[in-house]
Design a protein around this motif. Structure first.
Motif, PDB file in Angstrom:
ATOM      1  N   SER A  99       0.834  -1.210   0.000  1.00  0.00           N
ATOM      2  CA  SER A  99       0.000   0.000   0.000  1.00  0.00           C
ATOM      3  C   SER A  99       0.861   1.249   0.000  1.00  0.00           C
ATOM      4  O   SER A  99       0.523   2.256  -0.622  1.00  0.00           O
TER       5      SER A  99
ATOM      6  N   ARG B  81       1.598   3.827  -3.347  1.00  0.00           N
ATOM      7  CA  ARG B  81       0.731   4.948  -2.976  1.00  0.00           C
ATOM      8  C   ARG B  81       0.752   6.079  -4.000  1.00  0.00           C
ATOM      9  O   ARG B  81      -0.180   6.873  -4.067  1.00  0.00           O
TER      10      ARG B  81
ATOM     11  N   ARG C  16      -4.620   4.148  -8.836  1.00  0.00           N
ATOM     12  CA  ARG C  16      -5.146   2.940  -8.212  1.00  0.00           C
ATOM     13  C   ARG C  16      -5.450   1.851  -9.234  1.00  0.00           C
ATOM     14  O   ARG C  16      -5.325   0.657  -8.946  1.00  0.00           O
TER      15      ARG C  16
ATOM     16  N   ALA D 131      -5.506  -3.833  -0.104  1.00  0.00           N
ATOM     17  CA  ALA D 131      -5.064  -2.527   0.387  1.00  0.00           C
ATOM     18  C   ALA D 131      -5.594  -1.403  -0.484  1.00  0.00           C
ATOM     19  O   ALA D 131      -5.994  -0.344   0.014  1.00  0.00           O
ATOM     20  N   VAL D 132      -5.598  -1.616  -1.785  1.00  0.00           N
ATOM     21  CA  VAL D 132      -6.048  -0.588  -2.722  1.00  0.00           C
ATOM     22  C   VAL D 132      -7.547  -0.703  -2.989  1.00  0.00           C
ATOM     23  O   VAL D 132      -8.281   0.283  -2.969  1.00  0.00           O
TER      24      VAL D 132
ATOM     25  N   VAL E 117     -10.029   0.643  -0.341  1.00  0.00           N
ATOM     26  CA  VAL E 117     -10.087   2.111  -0.346  1.00  0.00           C
ATOM     27  C   VAL E 117     -10.956   2.597  -1.499  1.00  0.00           C
ATOM     28  O   VAL E 117     -11.799   3.492  -1.344  1.00  0.00           O
TER      29      VAL E 117
ATOM     30  N   ARG F  31      -4.540   9.170  -5.647  1.00  0.00           N
ATOM     31  CA  ARG F  31      -4.763   9.427  -4.227  1.00  0.00           C
ATOM     32  C   ARG F  31      -4.762  10.929  -3.946  1.00  0.00           C
ATOM     33  O   ARG F  31      -3.997  11.685  -4.514  1.00  0.00           O
TER      34      ARG F  31
ATOM     35  N   THR G 168      -0.834  11.476  -0.541  1.00  0.00           N
ATOM     36  CA  THR G 168      -0.029  10.260  -0.557  1.00  0.00           C
ATOM     37  C   THR G 168       1.120  10.301   0.439  1.00  0.00           C
ATOM     38  O   THR G 168       1.976   9.431   0.407  1.00  0.00           O
TER      39      THR G 168
ATOM     40  N   GLU H  78      -0.724   9.203   6.231  1.00  0.00           N
ATOM     41  CA  GLU H  78      -1.174   7.832   6.441  1.00  0.00           C
ATOM     42  C   GLU H  78      -0.927   7.394   7.877  1.00  0.00           C
ATOM     43  O   GLU H  78      -1.785   6.774   8.515  1.00  0.00           O
TER      44      GLU H  78
ATOM     45  N   ASP I 145     -10.351   7.438   2.887  1.00  0.00           N
ATOM     46  CA  ASP I 145      -9.326   7.730   1.889  1.00  0.00           C
ATOM     47  C   ASP I 145      -7.933   7.303   2.331  1.00  0.00           C
ATOM     48  O   ASP I 145      -6.951   7.672   1.704  1.00  0.00           O
TER      49      ASP I 145
ATOM     50  N   SER J   4      -5.200   4.398   2.876  1.00  0.00           N
ATOM     51  CA  SER J   4      -4.914   3.024   2.480  1.00  0.00           C
ATOM     52  C   SER J   4      -4.137   2.255   3.542  1.00  0.00           C
ATOM     53  O   SER J   4      -4.306   1.042   3.672  1.00  0.00           O
TER      54      SER J   4
ATOM     55  N   ALA K  49      -4.925  -1.323   4.905  1.00  0.00           N
ATOM     56  CA  ALA K  49      -3.958  -2.393   4.680  1.00  0.00           C
ATOM     57  C   ALA K  49      -3.650  -3.125   5.978  1.00  0.00           C
ATOM     58  O   ALA K  49      -3.501  -4.348   5.997  1.00  0.00           O
TER      59      ALA K  49
END
Length: 417
Positions: free
Chosen positions: A90, A94, A98, A141-142, A145, A215, A218, A223, A351, A353, A357
Motif C-alpha cells: 500500500s 501509494r 489505483r 489494500a487498494v 479504499v 490518491r 499520498t 497515512e 481515503d 490506504s 492495509a
C-alpha cells in the motif's frame, strides 16, 4: 475510482449516532456504484485462492510427500504474504494510479499461481503461495479504499459487504469447484484456473475501472497520522482473534469431516459449499446491520462463533452434526467481517490506504495464527479435536476487545448527550 459525486448525496452527514456506534441512516437506499461490484468479483478470485487449499490438503500432502500439517503451512504462507504485503505494498504503490496498482496486483497474483502449479516440492509451492499472497494483499489494500470511497460514508460497510461477499461466494462456488477440480484433475488444476481468471480480471479492470483513480494525499505522515486512534488497534486485535478462531478449525475441515465425522471424501466439497452458504448469509446480515448497530451485531455473532467451535470440539463425530455445525460456523463467523472493516473506515477515514492495509494484515495475522496453531493442536494428543478447541479459545478471547470497544463508545456517547 468513482468520485463521491457518482453516488447519491451522503445522508449521514447530519445523522444522529445510535447507541452502539452506528448511524440512523437508511443505508439500503444508497445505491452502490458499479466499481464496488467489479471489485467484489475480483475478491471472488482472491477468496477462492485463499481457501481452496483447505479442501485439498490430503491430495497436496500425498503429491508433495509431506504430512497434512506440513501441507497446511501453504495456508500459513499465504496469510503471512498478505500480512506483510498489504501494508508494504500500500505504501509502495501509494503514488501509482489505483487502477495501475490493481492491475499489477492481479498480474503478481497470477504469476504466483503459475509457480504453485509447477511446484514439485513444498518449498517451491510455498514461494508461489507467498507471491500470490502479495498480489492479494495489494488488491485489498487498494481495492478496499476504492470501494469504500466510491460508496461514501453512508454505505461504506455495505461496500465492504460486497467485497467480503466475493469471498463468501468463493466459499459457495469457487472453493467447492476448485476442490472438486483438484480431486479430479490433480491439485494443480485450480492453480491453473485461477492464474487464467486473474489475467482475464486484469483486462476487465484495465477496461472498466476509471483512469483518474489517484490518491488525494499520498504522504507517509498523513497515512501514519490516521493510525493514532487508540480504538483502531482494538479493532485490529478483534479482527485477528476472530479470524484465528474460524481458521484454526476451518483450515483442517477436510480431515475433520473425513476422519472424525466419517464423511466420504467426495462429499467434502458439498460440506464446504454449505459453509459458504452460511458465510454468504452472515456477510449479508452483517453488511446491512453494521452501518447502524455494529457492536450490537459483532458481540452476539462472536459469542455464537465461540459456542459453535466448542460444539464442534465436543460433538462433531457424526457426519450430519459436523456438517450442520460447519455451516453455522460460516454464518456466525463471517457476519463479523464487513462490520469490523467498516469500523476501520469510520475511525481512520475512507481515503486512507495504510489503516485499511493493516486491517487486511490483521485478518491474515489471525489466519496465520489460527492455521498454524490449529496444525499444532492437530498433531498433539488432542488429535482431530485440537483445531476447533484452539479456535474456541481465540474466538472467546475476541469478546474482550469487542467489549472494550462497545463500552468506550457508550461512554463517549453519554458524554456527548
Amino acid at each position: 475510482m468513482s468520485s463521491p459525486s457518482s453516488t447519491k448525496p451522503d445522508p449521514s452527514a447530519a445523522a444522529p449516532l445510535t447507541a452502539d456506534g452506528g448511524t440512523a441512516v437508511p443505508t439500503g437506499k444508497v445505491k452502490l456504484p458499479p466499481v464496488v461490484w467489479l471489485l467484489g468479483a475480483v475478491a471472488f478470485l482472491m477468496g477462492t485462492s485463499e481457501f481452496v487449499i483447505s479442501g485439498l490438503l490430503p491430495q497436496i500432502s500425498g503429491a508433495l510427500d509431506v504430512s497434512v500439517s506440513s501441507a497446511g503451512t501453504l495456508i500459513t504462507a499465504f496469510a503471512v504474504g498478505m500480512m506483510i504485503g498489504a501494508p508494504v505494498m500500500s505504501m509502495a504503490t501509494r503514488r501509482l494510479p489505483r487502477r495501475s496498482a490493481l492491475i499489477a496486483a492481479l498480474l503478481v497474483f497470477a504469476a504466483g499461481h503459475v509457480v504453485g502449479a509447477l511446484s514439485s516440492s513444498l518449498g517451491l509451492a510455498l514461494v508461489g503461495r507467498f507471491a500470490a499472497a502479495l498480489g492479494n494483499g495489494t488488491f485489498w489494500a487498494v481495492g478496499a479504499v476504492v470501494a469504500t470511497a466510491a460508496a461514501g460514508p453512508a454505505a461504506g460497510t455495505r461496500a465492504m459487504g460486497v467485497m467480503v461477499g466475493g469471498i463468501t461466494l468463493a466459499n459457495i462456488v469457487g472453493v467447492p469447484l476448485g476442490t472438486a477440480a483438484g480431486q479430479l484433475g490433480g491439485w494443480q488444476a485450480p492453480f491453473w484456473m485461477l492464474a487464467a481468471l486473474a489475467l482475464a480480471a486484469a483486462a476487465v479492470v484495465a477496461r472498466r475501472l476509471p483512469a483518474d483513480t489517484t490518491r488525494a494525499d499520498t504522504s507517509l505522515r498523513a497515512e501514519a497520522a490516521a493510525l493514532k486512534h487508540p480504538r483502531l488497534w482494538l479493532v485490529y486485535l478483534a479482527i485477528a482473534l476472530i479470524q484465528a478462531g474460524i481458521m484454526a478449525a476451518y483450515s483442517y475441515v477436510a480431515p475433520l469431516l473425513t476422519d472424525r465425522a466419517h464423511l466420504a471424501t467426495a462429499v467434502v466439497p458439498l460440506a464446504m459449499l454449505g459453509f459458504g452458504v452460511g458465510a454468504l448469509a452472515g456477510t449479508t446480515v452483517g453488511g446491512r446491520l453494521g452501518d447502524r448497530r455494529p457492536y450490537a451485531t459483532l458481540i452476539p455473532a462472536t459469542a455464537v462463533t465461540s459456542a459453535l467451535l466448542a460444539a464442534i470440539t465436543l460433538w462433531a463425530t457424526n457426519s450430519v452434526v459436523a456438517v450442520v455445525l460447519v455451516v453455522l460456523l460460516g454464518g456466525a463467523g463471517f457476519a463479523n467481517n464487513p462490520i469490523v472493516v467498516g469500523e476501520v473506515v469510520r475511525m481512520a477515514g475512507a481515503d486512507r490506504s495504510l489503516p485499511m492495509a493493516l486491517a487486511t494484515s490483521a485478518f491474515q495475522v489471525g489466519i496465520a495464527a489460527g492455521s498454524w496453531l490449529g496444525g499444532i493442536a492437530l498433531t498433539s494428543g488432542l488429535g482431530l479435536r485440537g483445531p476447533s478447541l484452539a479456535g474456541f479459545a481465540f474466538a472467546l478471547a475476541a469478546l474482550l476487545p469487542l467489549g472494550l470497544l462497545a463500552a468506550s463508545h457508550r461512554k463517549t456517547e453519554a458524554a456527548r448527550s
